[in-house]
Write a protein that holds these residues in place. Sequence first.
Motif, PDB file in Angstrom:
ATOM      1  N   SER A  26       0.823  -1.199   0.000  1.00  0.00           N
ATOM      2  CA  SER A  26       0.000   0.000   0.000  1.00  0.00           C
ATOM      3  C   SER A  26       0.859   1.250   0.000  1.00  0.00           C
ATOM      4  CB  SER A  26      -0.930  -0.006   1.220  1.00  0.00           C
ATOM      5  OG  SER A  26      -1.710   1.171   1.250  1.00  0.00           O
ATOM      6  N   ARG A  27       1.929   1.249   0.800  1.00  0.00           N
ATOM      7  CA  ARG A  27       2.806   2.424   0.858  1.00  0.00           C
ATOM      8  C   ARG A  27       3.490   2.670  -0.480  1.00  0.00           C
ATOM      9  NH1 ARG A  27       4.153   0.163   5.869  1.00  0.00           N
ATOM     10  NH2 ARG A  27       6.164  -0.581   5.075  1.00  0.00           N
ATOM     11  N   VAL A  28       3.962   1.597  -1.099  1.00  0.00           N
ATOM     12  CA  VAL A  28       4.657   1.748  -2.383  1.00  0.00           C
ATOM     13  C   VAL A  28       3.700   2.257  -3.455  1.00  0.00           C
ATOM     14  CG1 VAL A  28       5.798   0.527  -4.266  1.00  0.00           C
ATOM     15  CG2 VAL A  28       6.418   0.009  -1.893  1.00  0.00           C
ATOM     16  N   LEU A  29       2.520   1.650  -3.561  1.00  0.00           N
ATOM     17  CA  LEU A  29       1.597   2.005  -4.634  1.00  0.00           C
ATOM     18  C   LEU A  29       0.973   3.381  -4.434  1.00  0.00           C
ATOM     19  CD1 LEU A  29      -0.232  -1.394  -5.258  1.00  0.00           C
ATOM     20  CD2 LEU A  29       1.689  -0.395  -6.501  1.00  0.00           C
ATOM     21  N   SER A  30       0.851   3.830  -3.177  1.00  0.00           N
ATOM     22  CA  SER A  30       0.282   5.151  -2.925  1.00  0.00           C
ATOM     23  C   SER A  30       1.346   6.232  -2.885  1.00  0.00           C
ATOM     24  CB  SER A  30      -0.492   5.154  -1.601  1.00  0.00           C
ATOM     25  OG  SER A  30       0.392   4.954  -0.498  1.00  0.00           O
ATOM     26  N   GLY A  31       2.632   5.788  -2.789  1.00  0.00           N
ATOM     27  CA  GLY A  31       3.715   6.764  -2.736  1.00  0.00           C
ATOM     28  C   GLY A  31       3.796   7.482  -1.414  1.00  0.00           C
ATOM     29  N   THR A  32       3.262   6.880  -0.360  1.00  0.00           N
ATOM     30  CA  THR A  32       3.272   7.513   0.960  1.00  0.00           C
ATOM     31  C   THR A  32       4.011   6.615   1.953  1.00  0.00           C
ATOM     32  OG1 THR A  32       1.155   6.493   1.546  1.00  0.00           O
ATOM     33  CG2 THR A  32       1.069   8.674   0.538  1.00  0.00           C
ATOM     34  N   GLY A  33       4.462   7.197   3.041  1.00  0.00           N
ATOM     35  CA  GLY A  33       5.146   6.416   4.067  1.00  0.00           C
ATOM     36  C   GLY A  33       6.585   6.079   3.673  1.00  0.00           C
ATOM     37  N   ARG A  34       7.220   5.229   4.481  1.00  0.00           N
ATOM     38  CA  ARG A  34       8.631   4.888   4.268  1.00  0.00           C
ATOM     39  C   ARG A  34       8.752   3.480   3.709  1.00  0.00           C
ATOM     40  NH1 ARG A  34      11.921   6.218   9.631  1.00  0.00           N
ATOM     41  NH2 ARG A  34      13.620   5.675   8.190  1.00  0.00           N
ATOM     42  N   PHE A  35       9.637   3.327   2.739  1.00  0.00           N
ATOM     43  CA  PHE A  35       9.948   2.005   2.185  1.00  0.00           C
ATOM     44  C   PHE A  35      11.280   2.113   1.460  1.00  0.00           C
ATOM     45  CE2 PHE A  35       6.969   4.282  -0.549  1.00  0.00           C
ATOM     46  CZ  PHE A  35       7.687   4.404  -1.719  1.00  0.00           C
ATOM     47  N   SER A  36      11.975   0.977   1.377  1.00  0.00           N
ATOM     48  CA  SER A  36      13.292   0.965   0.748  1.00  0.00           C
ATOM     49  C   SER A  36      13.170   0.841  -0.767  1.00  0.00           C
ATOM     50  CB  SER A  36      14.120  -0.199   1.296  1.00  0.00           C
ATOM     51  OG  SER A  36      13.540  -1.439   0.890  1.00  0.00           O
ATOM     52  N   ASP A  37      14.266   1.151  -1.458  1.00  0.00           N
ATOM     53  CA  ASP A  37      14.289   0.981  -2.910  1.00  0.00           C
ATOM     54  C   ASP A  37      14.069  -0.480  -3.284  1.00  0.00           C
ATOM     55  OD1 ASP A  37      14.708   3.654  -3.320  1.00  0.00           O
ATOM     56  OD2 ASP A  37      16.889   3.476  -3.539  1.00  0.00           O
ATOM     57  N   GLU A  38      14.637  -1.392  -2.449  1.00  0.00           N
ATOM     58  CA  GLU A  38      14.475  -2.819  -2.732  1.00  0.00           C
ATOM     59  C   GLU A  38      13.001  -3.223  -2.639  1.00  0.00           C
ATOM     60  OE1 GLU A  38      15.752  -7.220  -0.976  1.00  0.00           O
ATOM     61  OE2 GLU A  38      16.389  -5.382   0.050  1.00  0.00           O
ATOM     62  N   THR A  39      12.311  -2.717  -1.614  1.00  0.00           N
ATOM     63  CA  THR A  39      10.883  -3.029  -1.459  1.00  0.00           C
ATOM     64  C   THR A  39      10.087  -2.484  -2.622  1.00  0.00           C
ATOM     65  OG1 THR A  39      11.041  -3.070   0.958  1.00  0.00           O
ATOM     66  CG2 THR A  39       8.860  -2.684   0.010  1.00  0.00           C
ATOM     67  N   ARG A  40      10.397  -1.258  -3.012  1.00  0.00           N
ATOM     68  CA  ARG A  40       9.685  -0.657  -4.142  1.00  0.00           C
ATOM     69  C   ARG A  40       9.871  -1.491  -5.397  1.00  0.00           C
ATOM     70  NH1 ARG A  40      11.472   2.024  -8.157  1.00  0.00           N
ATOM     71  NH2 ARG A  40      13.499   2.454  -7.172  1.00  0.00           N
ATOM     72  N   GLU A  41      11.086  -1.924  -5.687  1.00  0.00           N
ATOM     73  CA  GLU A  41      11.343  -2.701  -6.893  1.00  0.00           C
ATOM     74  C   GLU A  41      10.605  -4.043  -6.853  1.00  0.00           C
ATOM     75  OE1 GLU A  41      15.560  -3.007  -7.024  1.00  0.00           O
ATOM     76  OE2 GLU A  41      15.867  -0.895  -7.589  1.00  0.00           O
ATOM     77  N   ARG A  42      10.595  -4.689  -5.687  1.00  0.00           N
ATOM     78  CA  ARG A  42       9.917  -5.984  -5.563  1.00  0.00           C
ATOM     79  C   ARG A  42       8.404  -5.835  -5.765  1.00  0.00           C
ATOM     80  NH1 ARG A  42      12.303  -8.383  -0.044  1.00  0.00           N
ATOM     81  NH2 ARG A  42      10.745 -10.019  -0.445  1.00  0.00           N
ATOM     82  N   VAL A  43       7.844  -4.775  -5.180  1.00  0.00           N
ATOM     83  CA  VAL A  43       6.406  -4.554  -5.301  1.00  0.00           C
ATOM     84  C   VAL A  43       6.029  -4.205  -6.736  1.00  0.00           C
ATOM     85  CG1 VAL A  43       4.509  -3.004  -4.661  1.00  0.00           C
ATOM     86  CG2 VAL A  43       6.042  -3.914  -2.892  1.00  0.00           C
ATOM     87  N   GLU A  44       6.787  -3.312  -7.354  1.00  0.00           N
ATOM     88  CA  GLU A  44       6.479  -2.913  -8.723  1.00  0.00           C
ATOM     89  C   GLU A  44       6.620  -4.078  -9.685  1.00  0.00           C
ATOM     90  OE1 GLU A  44       9.022   0.397  -9.474  1.00  0.00           O
ATOM     91  OE2 GLU A  44       7.711   1.844  -8.457  1.00  0.00           O
ATOM     92  N   ARG A  45       7.638  -4.927  -9.474  1.00  0.00           N
ATOM     93  CA  ARG A  45       7.826  -6.092 -10.331  1.00  0.00           C
ATOM     94  C   ARG A  45       6.674  -7.083 -10.151  1.00  0.00           C
ATOM     95  NH1 ARG A  45      12.630  -6.969  -9.170  1.00  0.00           N
ATOM     96  NH2 ARG A  45      12.349  -8.454  -7.449  1.00  0.00           N
ATOM     97  N   ALA A  46       6.277  -7.329  -8.910  1.00  0.00           N
ATOM     98  CA  ALA A  46       5.174  -8.259  -8.638  1.00  0.00           C
ATOM     99  C   ALA A  46       3.864  -7.739  -9.231  1.00  0.00           C
ATOM    100  CB  ALA A  46       5.027  -8.454  -7.129  1.00  0.00           C
ATOM    101  N   ALA A  47       3.627  -6.430  -9.084  1.00  0.00           N
ATOM    102  CA  ALA A  47       2.397  -5.839  -9.625  1.00  0.00           C
ATOM    103  C   ALA A  47       2.357  -5.974 -11.137  1.00  0.00           C
ATOM    104  CB  ALA A  47       2.289  -4.371  -9.213  1.00  0.00           C
ATOM    105  N   ALA A  48       3.520  -5.746 -11.782  1.00  0.00           N
ATOM    106  CA  ALA A  48       3.571  -5.850 -13.243  1.00  0.00           C
ATOM    107  C   ALA A  48       3.353  -7.290 -13.692  1.00  0.00           C
ATOM    108  CB  ALA A  48       4.918  -5.326 -13.737  1.00  0.00           C
ATOM    109  N   GLU A  49       3.960  -8.261 -12.987  1.00  0.00           N
ATOM    110  CA  GLU A  49       3.824  -9.671 -13.359  1.00  0.00           C
ATOM    111  C   GLU A  49       2.389 -10.160 -13.208  1.00  0.00           C
ATOM    112  OE1 GLU A  49       6.608 -11.519 -10.773  1.00  0.00           O
ATOM    113  OE2 GLU A  49       8.369 -11.028 -12.018  1.00  0.00           O
ATOM    114  N   LEU A  50       1.692  -9.639 -12.200  1.00  0.00           N
ATOM    115  CA  LEU A  50       0.313 -10.058 -11.946  1.00  0.00           C
ATOM    116  C   LEU A  50      -0.715  -9.263 -12.752  1.00  0.00           C
ATOM    117  CD1 LEU A  50       0.447 -10.450  -8.061  1.00  0.00           C
ATOM    118  CD2 LEU A  50       0.253 -12.295  -9.737  1.00  0.00           C
ATOM    119  N   GLY A  51      -0.269  -8.163 -13.343  1.00  0.00           N
ATOM    120  CA  GLY A  51      -1.207  -7.307 -14.065  1.00  0.00           C
ATOM    121  C   GLY A  51      -2.121  -6.560 -13.113  1.00  0.00           C
ATOM    122  N   TYR A  52      -1.590  -6.252 -11.910  1.00  0.00           N
ATOM    123  CA  TYR A  52      -2.397  -5.565 -10.902  1.00  0.00           C
ATOM    124  C   TYR A  52      -2.491  -4.074 -11.230  1.00  0.00           C
ATOM    125  CZ  TYR A  52      -3.746  -3.490  -6.437  1.00  0.00           C
ATOM    126  OH  TYR A  52      -4.375  -2.773  -5.472  1.00  0.00           O
TER     127      TYR A  52
END
Length: 338
Positions: A26-52
């Motif tokens: 939720s933090r990565v996709l909304s662009g709010t709160g704290r998260f690492s670059d590694e977390t962002r990359e993992r979330v964005e990759r998973a979202a793209a693979e799933l077509g979310y």
Amino acid sequence: MSGARGSQPTILDVAARAGVSKSAVSRVLSGTGRFSDETRERVERAAAELGYVANAMARGLVRGRTHTIGMLVRDASSMVYTALHAVMERRASELGYRVVTTTGVGRVEDEKSALAALVSMRVDGLVVCSGLLPAAEIAEFAPRIATVVAGRPELHPALSSVYCDETDGGTQIADTVAAAGHETVVVLTVPQDNALTQYARSQAMVARLRGRGVAVVDIDASFVRPPADVAADVAEVVRESGATALMCPTDRLMLDVCDALHRLGVEVPRDVSVTGFDGVYPLANDWIGFTTLAQPIERIGREAIDLVVGRIDDPTSAVEHRSLRGTVISGRTLLPRR
């Protein structure tokens, strides 16, 4: 893995694929709160693979904004409202907003219910494009949500508005007919409870012509009257009174009446000159050649969206009423009298 075949992947599916918590997604996709670059990359990759695709409205509710504007359009089949809607959608997109549209069905209570439905969708603002709904009914929403009236003269102290000056437009086109030398003119008038805009412009036509010494025959063009019936009245007046011009409150009615007059053996402009009002493509096309008053649709639409977004950004901003002038288009349906 996403849910069952055919179902849309959820934020939980993305979290499982990325190996992180739901709140991290939720933090990565909304662009709010704290998260690492590694977390962002993992979330964005998973979202793209799933077509979310994240639900923009859900994200907006968390932020207090949906970046959505609700629009009430009285008649989706009207070329004026269609053109206005297209301009508004384009301008809203430029400013980062989407437009959700609902249409009225010709009754005040239904249009008010439609506005309430838009508000329940948590839109950030409302644009009302209807000449039917009374100002007091619209103003009830203004204290809760940014509200703008577009396309009709509206001077309510709680409602911003942008519109073509109907009185000025009716006066301009009447001056054009009078200047062409027509001494007896038929004007199709519309009752106020049918359409505030058409009422105002048709009354302005009558007042201006009479002020210039032109004889005016007023024919009722209420919405319940078929164009064929209106045309029959016009044909009778033309033949009995010698009227040489007909003024219509819209181009659409002008087209329908001209068609009916042709079937009655009355030819435009040979037997009677005709003018319209609105000037919206395709009826404003040079090939058709209507003499009409063109509304500044592009400016009305863009400025209405600017006004509502301005009030979304600053609810304390002053109410504005913007009156814009239309332009007479000279066509082949109006002939000068010798």
